[in-house]
Design a protein around this motif. Sequence first.
Motif, PDB file in Angstrom:
ATOM      1  N   SER B 230      23.022  59.604  51.155  1.00 60.62           N
ATOM      2  CA  SER B 230      21.881  60.309  51.747  1.00 60.62           C
ATOM      3  C   SER B 230      21.219  59.496  52.855  1.00 60.62           C
ATOM      4  O   SER B 230      20.170  59.864  53.348  1.00 60.62           O
ATOM      5  N   ASP B 232      20.654  58.096  56.606  1.00 60.09           N
ATOM      6  CA  ASP B 232      20.734  58.804  57.874  1.00 60.09           C
ATOM      7  C   ASP B 232      22.043  58.582  58.603  1.00 60.09           C
ATOM      8  O   ASP B 232      22.596  59.494  59.197  1.00 60.09           O
ATOM      9  N   TYR B 233      22.547  57.333  58.534  1.00 56.82           N
ATOM     10  CA  TYR B 233      23.742  57.095  59.340  1.00 56.82           C
ATOM     11  C   TYR B 233      24.944  57.851  58.812  1.00 56.82           C
ATOM     12  O   TYR B 233      25.841  58.205  59.560  1.00 56.82           O
ATOM     13  N   TYR B 236      24.370  61.424  59.966  1.00 53.21           N
ATOM     14  CA  TYR B 236      24.612  61.504  61.400  1.00 53.21           C
ATOM     15  C   TYR B 236      26.111  61.510  61.672  1.00 53.21           C
ATOM     16  O   TYR B 236      26.597  62.305  62.488  1.00 53.21           O
TER      17      TYR B 236
ATOM     18  N   SER C 105      17.734  54.590  61.835  1.00 53.35           N
ATOM     19  CA  SER C 105      18.683  54.407  60.748  1.00 53.35           C
ATOM     20  C   SER C 105      19.939  55.247  60.916  1.00 53.35           C
ATOM     21  O   SER C 105      20.674  55.410  59.979  1.00 53.35           O
ATOM     22  N   VAL C 106      20.180  55.751  62.111  1.00 48.69           N
ATOM     23  CA  VAL C 106      21.338  56.617  62.216  1.00 48.69           C
ATOM     24  C   VAL C 106      22.612  55.866  62.583  1.00 48.69           C
ATOM     25  O   VAL C 106      23.691  56.432  62.566  1.00 48.69           O
ATOM     26  N   LEU C 107      22.472  54.599  62.911  1.00 49.68           N
ATOM     27  CA  LEU C 107      23.671  53.846  63.263  1.00 49.68           C
ATOM     28  C   LEU C 107      24.099  53.013  62.060  1.00 49.68           C
ATOM     29  O   LEU C 107      23.270  52.403  61.388  1.00 49.68           O
ATOM     30  N   ASN C 108      25.371  53.015  61.814  1.00 53.01           N
ATOM     31  CA  ASN C 108      25.911  52.261  60.688  1.00 53.01           C
ATOM     32  C   ASN C 108      25.524  50.795  60.830  1.00 53.01           C
ATOM     33  O   ASN C 108      25.939  50.129  61.778  1.00 53.01           O
ATOM     34  N   PHE C 120      33.529  57.739  66.851  1.00 51.29           N
ATOM     35  CA  PHE C 120      33.248  59.049  67.424  1.00 51.29           C
ATOM     36  C   PHE C 120      34.361  59.481  68.357  1.00 51.29           C
ATOM     37  O   PHE C 120      34.780  60.631  68.371  1.00 51.29           O
TER      38      PHE C 120
ATOM     39  N   ARG E 275      10.949  60.105  45.910  1.00 52.49           N
ATOM     40  CA  ARG E 275      11.189  61.170  46.879  1.00 52.49           C
ATOM     41  C   ARG E 275      11.090  62.537  46.201  1.00 52.49           C
ATOM     42  O   ARG E 275      10.427  63.443  46.676  1.00 52.49           O
TER      43      ARG E 275
END
Lengths: 320, 335, 329, 606, 284
Positions: B230, B232-233, B236, C105-108, C120, E275
């Motif tokens: 869960s 974000d990365y 994404y 936080s979207v990048l590994n 990608f 949460r």
Amino acid sequence: MPLLEIKNLTKIFTIGSIFSRTRIVAVDNVNFDINEAEIFTLAGESGCGKTTTAKIILGFEEPTSGEIIYKGRKIDRVHQNEKERRELLREIQAVFQNPFSTFNPLRKVDRYFYETLFNLGIADTREKAEEIIREKLSAVGISFEEFSEKYPSEFSGGQLQRISIARALLTNPSLLVADEPVSMVDASLRMSIVNLFKDLKEQYGVSVLYITHDLTTAYYVSDRIAVMFRGNIVELGPAEKVLMEPKHPYTQLLRESVPEPDPKKKWDIRIKLSETEQAEYLRQGCKFAGRCPKVMDICRKEPPPYFEVDGVQVKCWLYR
Amino acid sequence: MSFIKRYLLPRLITYFLVIWVGITMIFFIPRFLPTDPVQQFINRLVAQGTYMDPKAIEEMTETLKELYGLKGSLWEQYINFWKRFLKGDFGPSYYQFPTPVITLIKQSLPWTAWLLLVTTLLSWIIGNILGGLAGYFSNRRWVKILDSIAMVIRPMPYYILALGLLILLAYIIPIFPIGGGFAIGMQFTFSWENLLILLKHAFLPALSLILIGVFIWFQAMKLVVQSVKSEDYVKYAKMGGIEEKRIVRRYVIRNAMLPQITGLALSLGQIFGGALITEIVFSYPGIGTLLYNAIFTGDYNLLMGVSTLSILLITTSILLIDLLYPLFDPRVRYR
Amino acid sequence: MRTENLKSYYILDIFGKKRVVKAVDDVNISIRENEIYGIAGESGCGKSTLLKALFAAIEPPQRIVGGKVLYRENEKEIDVYSLSEEERRKLRWSFISYVPQGSMSVLNPVVKIKETFKDFIESHTTGKTKEEAYEMAKEHIKELGLPIEILNAYPHQLSGGMRQRVTIALATVLSPKVIIADEPTTALDVVTQRGVIQLLKEIQSSRQNTIILVTHDMGVHANVADRIAIMYAGKIIEEAKTEEIFENPMHPYTKYLIFSLPKFGDKGRRESAPGSPPSLADLPPGCSFHPRCPHAFDRCRKEIPPLKEYLPGHKVACWLVEEGKNAAS
Amino acid sequence: QQLPPGIPRNETFIADNLTGRAANPGNFNIWATWVWNDRGIQNLLLEPLWCVEYATGEIINALAAESPKYNSDFTELTIKLRKGVYWSDGVPFTADDLIYTIELAKNTPGFGYNSQMQQVKEIVKVDDYTVVIKLNAPNSRFHTYFLDRWGALRPLPKHVFEKVEDPLTFTFNPPVGTGPYVLHSYDPGGYWTLWQRREDWDRTPTGMLYGMPQPKYVLFITYGGPEKQVLAMAQHQLDAADLTLEALKAVLNRVKTARAWRKNFPWTVNIDPCVTGLHFNTAKEPFNNPEVRWALVFAIDIVEYAANAFDGAVTLSPIHIPLTTAYYNWYFTKLEDWLKNFEIDLGNGEKFKPYDPEAGFRLAEYARKRGYPVPDNPELIKRIFGPGWWKYAPDVAAKLLEKNGFYRDEQGRWHLPNGELWKITITTGTNPAHPGYRNAFAAAQAWKKFGIDVTVQTTDAAATLDQRGEFEVSTDWPAAEPWGGHPDLFRVLEPFHSKYIRPIGENAPWGNYARWSNSEMDRIIDEIQKTAWGDTKKLIELGVEGLKLLVKEMPTIPTFNYPGVIAWDEHYWTNYPGAENMYAQPYHHWPNFKYMLPFLKPTGRK
Amino acid sequence: MQVLKDLLRDTRFRFGFIVFLVLAGLSILSFFSPYNPYLWNQVPRDLPPHWPHILGTNSMGQDIFWKLTFAVRNSLVMSLIAGLVSRVIAMIIGMIAGYKGGTADRILMFLSDSFLVIPLFIIIVLIATMVKARLSLPMLGLLLGVFGWAWDARVIRSQVLSLRERDFTYTALLSGSKALAIVFKEYLPFLIPLIFATLIGNMSWAIGMEITLAILGVSNLDIPTLGTMLQWSINYQALLLGYWWWVLTPVITSIFLFIALYLISVSISEYLDPRMRIQRIGQA
Ligand SMILES: Nc1ncnc2c1ncn2[C@@H]1O[C@H](COP(=O)(O)OP(=O)(O)OP(=O)(O)O)[C@@H](O)[C@H]1O
Ligand SMILES: Nc1ncnc2c1ncn2[C@@H]1O[C@H](COP(=O)(O)OP(=O)(O)OP(=O)(O)O)[C@@H](O)[C@H]1O
Ligand SMILES: [Mg+2]
Ligand SMILES: [Mg+2]
């Protein structure tokens, strides 16, 4: 006599353990003062030391050096006793950036109100406390009924931020430290908060240290403004002057970068973006030298002193 | 340079401090036991029928105390221990007097080391892979089945599990030997045949350890993965249409591995304890039963030897993993 | 790209209790080629939900309850939700890509940026070697004028602004037709924000593609968007060209949005819309803005106003406009 | 499939290693380390001077040619050695070896028998096969240090040891012995040791006395716990094992060719020279009072007790020696009438005859009810289940206690005279197979039933605690065991001598952790000391006196013979000694094992 | 109550809870046992399950069902003591270390590191050997409790560390709250799920450890617990003699107990996850 005087405030963070030290001068010899019934803005980009300054004033951080003088008395957080601590808490209160994290999501919001009143000895009975709470809530435009016995998640951000202000007002403080109080609040609700500060100042004579990077609201509410860059105040003066005719190249950049809600005014020139934060903090001369379009040799060597230009203090060699 | 000063040095200091605390605890605790190694020794003699008249026993007690180095205060014994230890010597075993403890350990250690290192690593790897997949595909049928198996196997008293395996695979279906580390009379020369024999003997003990181990890691990993899922990365990456296989491997598992690496270091340290019942059930010639006997006979020196080894092993593995950790997690830097 | 009566709800089942959040309700928008389409609206009004639905990357509890999302690719309209999962996956990044809200936080965190690029690229092209993928990423980064070293950095080593720009670079690396950007600048300070917007704009002008930009900062919209849609409580309530909206906002909410903003050189008092946004799980009947609307009248409380085109290219959903009570304020 | 190539299973006898895994398997120098000598070292490799055979009640002259001869004041001992014996490396065994052994032991602290050998003043070699040992002080039992019963000072090869620098750290590997087997190989992990019959087996005492040991190989192996041994036996991978009663039942259930000492219930060996029971700490209140001790005897229903302990598979013994065939004949027959008439004074002139000659029959009855086949012959029942024991008489027990100020409360719980609740802790070891352990739980059951709050403390330090007197009741042997093959009771009685009594906290001698003494007993012991080993008539008379005294005082309670639980498999080998064919004791871990091997018969199975 | 109702909608929790209730019911039944669990020879020996001995009898002449009721009760009580003791230690140490920081933090974390590093099992066996005879049930619980906190203290500390940086800490400070009040009123609610989940985990560990100690024979075998029940059955070769009812009873019971605890813990920690909790609060 100013309400609050900050003298030569410096805060150095050391990162690492006993064996290694990387020093970050998060607040570098900062001086300013706040008068009674004044909204004083501390502006600057992310990571320039605004929050650190606020935390020191609130006593959450210890300064490395420098003095904080409140109503003519030097505040010494370390050697303060319980009574002094409470007294100060009644005088200086704060509002934080993120209304959702200002209150513990697992506790009901009104608990903080009663705690403030009881802990600081403002009220001793529940009835009395409720009375005070009602009064302060109405000042921020929230009714007691919609407020009590609710968790933070049951409010919108704007409501919460107003509640947060109401809590700060419970003690009738003379100074309100507001650290980016609107940056997390919706644009549509933002003005209701900012207007509150204005009202507080005008109606109750409360001074506000308004910390923000949103120059438009700063312009809208504040009397005086200090622009910070990497620990230094680079420009300090009346808001009108500083923002309408910025002197320091950094202030100019900031001012230009504000997107105005007017489709006719669009940015044209490309700007250079910052190197890493640390690199700028560790820079020798003027910390802005790396990005300054008007950089001179001396800027890279020596940190500039303050020059008084037109009632505004500017820390820039251009005004030598 | 700054790597040594900033990163290595503080860790080394803690490393040695922890070793010191651990060893000190192990030194003092057994000495408060009522078990007295001299007494134990004599008791064994007389209980087995050796005729000693009462006077002889008294004399012997004194001689043994002298020989065992048990004269003198606890403090003196403690100092002596360190003096010897720093020379790499743990003194003689009391139980097997006068054989040096080191010799005893040297005989048993290779067996424990190879069995437990291999099984610990194998179960860690298998458990994490299975747990990773199960956490990611948590709604699949096979995951539910595996989950139920894990739930039943994991809480089995290990002794019963081991014994059950033994009865099943060595008695009812006699394909594996019922005990020992290798065939009787086997010469320790290298040949494929001998290797096969070694593996055959190690199979059941290893299987029992792996069964439990796999499911422990399985359950832990599954939970971690479910929470990483869960993040974000991961979301994404999914939105970005990255292939599922890649997401599982490079996003989910890589990140979920991090706490498991620490877990591995910790579990390495409990190896000797873990070996105990295995060795009892499968008569595997390791350090576990040695330790067990040492406890029950008050063989302090042997106990110290084995425990010290265990402490060194776990602290070293933690240190190593600490030092290697930044390779896995770039957020932790060699500051 | 356009939508037809798109409805996307969150259907929640918390320990047996059902709850429906109507985050996107009956949305019809059509986005043209080569334009920057802005969507504005306050927090929680369903902007991100709409974007996810447009992007066709929905995950439970989000569901598409009704309506269609249509992409126009090579002069053909395709209904994305009628495609298979794998076909949809292939469309992403090559036809449409996404810049997420908040780049923190979207990048590994455990691999270098170039690895993420590689992932990608390799997932959407075939037959590329590792080197070619890196090369492509390098080219792209150079083209965008970002420092090349970032490819070798880990996400945590980059500042927030840089990270946000990396996500933009990542979204554009395969030159998609459409880029969806969800509040790319919200967490940034003004200077950095400017850098990011600058980048987006450059990409759009050089590649001639479509950008859907969501932000609640009207200032940013004014600066970059060609057309703007205003969203409120899951619905589009006004849509027009940027200049048109700023000059002639018709919906009372839009008016608040625009006129409440302070401007330099004008210290006159400005007011926000009173009250606070409704919960999407429990909308008021009629126009959902009516409890906060100073001009609300009976019809507003009962009937939901449709989105209608009143001026050329200017659509509004408001009974005031319908009934000509355009109370200018 | 377990054995290495070249070692045929049907020429190998596989026995279980009683003491388990050898921690230091490469060391055969048992004179210095003394442990693990049951993995073939004492039972195959080495020969003693003499060895006790308690199955037949005789003493075997092994390396010695005849019985020891003392001079009249017991200061000189002459030993004649067997001729024609060779060490396994071909060197002849002579007086020099014995002399060297004694001197080495005397001069090496830490060496086995070091302290005992200090009594030696001088050794005279008369000829190659005659040695005279002169002692510092009279000792009529000095030769018993060389009398093997599970340990003795066995002669070591001089030609090997004299080359050794430090005999304490010497590993004696490969070992050289006078026994009929030599080392073939061993497990460095300590689980097994494989022995091979000597080519010149006829140059060993065993060969000379009994002929060729039948198995070409003997493997001592540790399979692990009893369940592992059962599995191994079920696969015919183990010929003989010392088990728990329950494991024995499992073996008999599973293995058709397996049997025990008795073919039927109670299966167990009842000729072991130990008697089990309970040990009171007579230095502690209230156990210093013989009437309290007797009361606790009356609180025991011995049939239930035996059932709880061993499901009844025991031979009861009311006296402080085991009722093996030999001791039954030497002693019990002489005591039986006295026991029947023995009386206890309950006060107020009341007398009570405690002996219950029916106990054995009652136990047999229990076994019958459990469905076990039991013979009808009363004499046989007496021999199998014991002739009798003490009566179960809780009322008498109560009287005795009340006489001493104890009382019972409404819930029936006993209180001490000072009013405290009576709590007894029974200390025992941790091995559940051991009869001590079983005695502890059985006694706890009996006394709980009687109304005393009893806890069993199982601890590995039991022996140490007992020795120091830090216990109330323990499960040590009620008295040190006798020789087994000789009527002399010196070993049993000597620890009760008052000169060895130590206060609590100091070590008491083995055999008297009870710390009980009695001047009459001192006299009997001194008398025995002065009686020659050969004067069996006088020795028996004195022994009877000592046993009577122990019964009267009851410092420890004897309950039953050590029930040896031995199982063997007749798949490959038969003619193992059993109750109906009692030519030798049946333990493979005893030194006598080598003397029984010549009698085995291969079945010819492959 | 509402919480329970919510939880009971979860199948996993329902199953775990019912099993747990059955076991708890068993332990309550022990108070009505017709037999004294410490006495032998109460019923005929070695009988397979039949009425009235529904789980059969053992070789000591005891009824296995009634023995089980005591065993379950004792094992639960012991594990609860172990769990609570270690939770309290972990909480105190974790909170102090996390909130105070600095030297206190370093010392406490060093302590917990040391506990993580020592060969726990060896030490527990050693101590158990040392005090075995006097090893009453609460003592055993205490012993296991004292050794079971180190890891959880670390987890709690890191949670507190991150909570300390949250703004509401400052709000509380500004409200005049003192350290203790902050830790308990502000942080505890966040830690409760963690504490609860680890409590159940720790209970499982303690029960497992007790079984291991019993099998090694280093616990007080007189006290009926799941471990000692198993130990007696192993000693008396119930497995090989075919007295399956004697071995299987403690084994299956403990497996069910573990599964129940595991399911309850997973379900509760999911339920208590902040949460999720905030979502629920939001809808209330
Ligand atoms: N506890 C700390 N330890 C080390 N460095 C710190 C600490 N707190 C702040 N800093 C550093 O000090 C600098 C100034 O931080 P500060 O939070 O005061 O900035 P700010 O102006 O409030 O930024 P923002 O606009 O992001 O809130 C930053 O570089 C930050 O990384
Ligand atoms: N995963 C989810 N489960 C349940 N409800 C959700 C979920 N995600 C969003 N919502 C709800 O849907 C509504 C719309 O959310 P959305 O994220 O689209 O808003 P937004 O306009 O993007 O807001 P923001 O400006 O804060 O990003 C909100 O009320 C939110 O609470
Ligand atoms: Mg800040
Ligand atoms: Mg959003």
